[in-house]
Design a protein around this motif. Sequence first.
Motif: not given
Length: 119
Positions: A1-5
């Motif tokens: 899934x799309x993840x931004x950290x």
Amino acid sequence: QVQLVESGGGLVQPGGSLRLSCTTSGFLFSNYLMGWYRQAPGKERELVATINSAGGSTNYADSVKGRFTISRDNAKKTVYLQMNSLKSEDTAVYYCQGQANWSGSRTPWGQGTQVTVSS
């Protein structure tokens, strides 16, 4: 899934510097305009800086021009925000978000990283 950290935030004195990173996965990073945003307590989230998908065009909010620099590494799927000459009014939670070149659709937000500028 799309993840931004987001990472790299912290406590810094006025005039100091920090470098924020936003590491991404789950979408075609090199086809997305990327932006950094921030939200201070009691205020709405605001746009800080954007960078186009190739990295050749950047835009900044007037409040950070000349002090902040946005950059990206498409091979690492990461966008950065170098923040210099920090002021107390830069205190906020900083977020990144992507916007697809072809559709304008936006990625979800990451969890953000807290930046506190205080002596």
